[in-house]
Design an enzyme around this catalytic site. Structure first.
Site, mmCIF file in Angstrom:
data_model
loop_
_atom_site.group_PDB
_atom_site.id
_atom_site.type_symbol
_atom_site.label_atom_id
_atom_site.label_comp_id
_atom_site.label_asym_id
_atom_site.label_seq_id
_atom_site.Cartn_x
_atom_site.Cartn_y
_atom_site.Cartn_z
ATOM 1 N N GLU A 73 -10.983 -9.273 13.486
ATOM 2 C CA GLU A 73 -9.671 -9.511 13.146
ATOM 3 C C GLU A 73 -8.975 -8.090 12.761
ATOM 4 O OE1 GLU A 73 -8.277 -11.125 9.657
ATOM 5 O OE2 GLU A 73 -9.249 -9.493 8.322
ATOM 6 N N ASN A 74 -9.599 -7.030 12.704
ATOM 7 C CA ASN A 74 -8.820 -5.811 12.298
ATOM 8 C C ASN A 74 -9.021 -4.881 13.715
ATOM 9 O OD1 ASN A 74 -10.432 -6.359 9.386
ATOM 10 N ND2 ASN A 74 -7.961 -6.305 9.619
ATOM 11 N N ASN A 76 -7.881 -13.443 8.069
ATOM 12 C CA ASN A 76 -6.312 -13.771 7.603
ATOM 13 C C ASN A 76 -5.491 -12.905 8.456
ATOM 14 O OD1 ASN A 76 -7.863 -11.586 5.991
ATOM 15 N ND2 ASN A 76 -5.753 -11.043 5.346
ATOM 16 N N HIS A 77 -5.870 -11.986 9.346
ATOM 17 C CA HIS A 77 -5.128 -11.258 10.346
ATOM 18 C C HIS A 77 -4.978 -11.817 11.714
ATOM 19 C CE1 HIS A 77 -3.941 -7.997 7.532
ATOM 20 N NE2 HIS A 77 -4.999 -7.849 7.136
ATOM 21 N N HIS A 96 -14.536 -15.671 5.212
ATOM 22 C CA HIS A 96 -13.428 -14.593 5.340
ATOM 23 C C HIS A 96 -13.076 -14.790 3.979
ATOM 24 C CE1 HIS A 96 -11.938 -11.082 7.456
ATOM 25 N NE2 HIS A 96 -10.839 -11.490 6.772
ATOM 26 N N HIS A 135 -14.712 -5.415 3.525
ATOM 27 C CA HIS A 135 -14.850 -4.177 4.327
ATOM 28 C C HIS A 135 -15.962 -3.339 3.590
ATOM 29 C CE1 HIS A 135 -11.013 -3.927 6.907
ATOM 30 N NE2 HIS A 135 -11.925 -5.421 6.734
#
Length: 273
Positions: free
Chosen positions: A39-40, A67-68, A153, A180
């Site tokens: 997602e990042n 969430n991204h 997540h 992270h």
């Protein structure tokens, strides 16, 4: 069954670590499935179809989000045609994509992948407990799948622990993502489910959780944004969790931390390496 779950891939350096290590680890450890939280992956914010296709091409079997998930607007479209791309299942009804999927490998083994988003200190979506109950009920372990992995997540450790115990004995692995920072608590829960609070990011740790340092520090000091966050580009550490399941039950038999490259202390699962 041998599975590798790779934590939040952040930007170009994180992608480079995945491209470097995944083909080698698949061969060396005879991996049955590799899952990546992506997602990042696009500059720290979301995922593009080109990056997703690159992951599949080098040996990744599925990609989870968080969430991204829809930071890259193209994801609203291409997620519909990518059955191996999984966004949080507790998004409201009508959200593009899927929150759970079952994939198979060349040996005919079936893996259920579920992705949920936590609600503490995050945008409140639908109940992740009810969502997990629904998805595990629809695809029971060792009946309709040979292994089941749940990507939680979430921000709060308490919520991750509670969800892990909630799924204990019904999933092969509950793996935390999002913060992270790799936690040191990987273990097998009392009911046989592998668990870790957070697997950590795959990215440059000479940073502020994957972003270049100046802008985050400046925002803490002045409460003013002067520019966009940018993903750090230094050498990345690949952070992952290794899981070996029991063929009879589909539950966890062995779990171990993986940290390769970059500035963190290196770790490999002794039971495979």
């Amino acid at each position: 069954m041998r599975l590798l779950f790779i934590g939040d891939v952040v930007g170009r350096s994180g992608r480079a670590a995945v491209v470097e290590h995944v083909p080698l680890l698949r061969a060396r450890w005879d991996l049955d499935f590799v899952i990546v939280n992506g997602e990042n992956a696009a500059g720290g914010f979301g995922l593009t179809e080109a990056i997703f296709e690159e992951f599949l091409a080098i040996g990744v079997d599925a990609v989870t989000l968080g969430n991204h998930a829809f930071d890259q607007r193209e994801a609203l479209v291409f997620i519909e045609r990518q059955p191996r791309l999984v966004r949080p299942a507790n998004y409201p009804a009508g959200t593009p994509g899927r929150g759970a999927t079952v994939i198979s490998n060349g040996r005919g083994e079936r893996l259920l992948i579920v992705n949920v988003l936590g609600r503490l200190f995050m945008d409140a979506l639908d109940d992740p407990f009810a969502t997990i109950e629904r998805e595990l009920g629809a695809c029971p372990l060792h009946e309709r799948c040979d292994a089941a992995v749940i990507d939680v997540h979430a921000e709060a450790t308490s919520e991750k622990w509670a969800l892990g115990h909630f799924a204990d004995g019904r999933a092969s692995l509950v793996v935390g993502t999002h913060t992270h920072v790799p936690s040191a608590d990987h273990r097998i829960l009392s009911g046989g489910t592998g668990f870790v609070t957070d697997v950590g990011m795959t990215g440059d740790y000479d940073s502020v959780i994957g972003m270049t340092k100046d802008e985050p520090i400046g925002r803490f000091l002045r409460k003013i944004a002067t520019q966009k966050f940018e993903a750090a580009l230094g050498p990345a550490t690949l952070c992952a969790l290794a899981l070996e399941t029991d063929d009879a039950s589909g539950l966890a038999k062995k779990v171990g931390a993986v940290r390769l490259g970059g500035v963190l202390e290196q770790a490999r699962p002794a039971f495979w390496d």
